[in-house]
Design a protein around this motif. Structure first.
Motif: not given
Length: 85
Positions: A52-70
């Motif tokens: 039901n849940s999936i962890r995704i590391s985003v620590g390497n991305l700069p600050a800003g707006l992103y989108y997650c698509q499934l």
């Protein structure tokens, strides 16, 4: 027809996001894509949807707006999230 939706927490995030699916777990595969506001794919990975849940590391991305698509069975669900530093 089953409607899929996702929730991303925390939002805004710093190092990691947790993608929660609001549908019954199924034993099939999907794809998660994280992309920026320019449509550039930054992260693509297959996932087993029995969780039901999936962890995704985003620590390497700069600050800003992103989108997650499934993507499941050709159906796409996209949700925005923000990274702060």
């Amino acid at each position: 027809e089953e409607a899929y939706s996702i929730l991303i927490i925390p939002n805004p995030a710093k190092d990691e996001i947790l993608l929660r699916q609001s549908f019954s777990p199924v034993k099939e595969q999907g794809i998660i894509i994280v992309f920026n506001t320019f449509g550039q794919r930054l992260f693509v990975t297959p996932v087993l949807l029995s969780e039901n849940s999936i962890r995704i590391s985003v620590g390497n991305l700069p600050a800003g707006l992103y989108y997650c698509q499934l993507i499941i069975d050709g159906k796409r669900v996209t949700h925005p999230f923000v990274i702060t530093r």
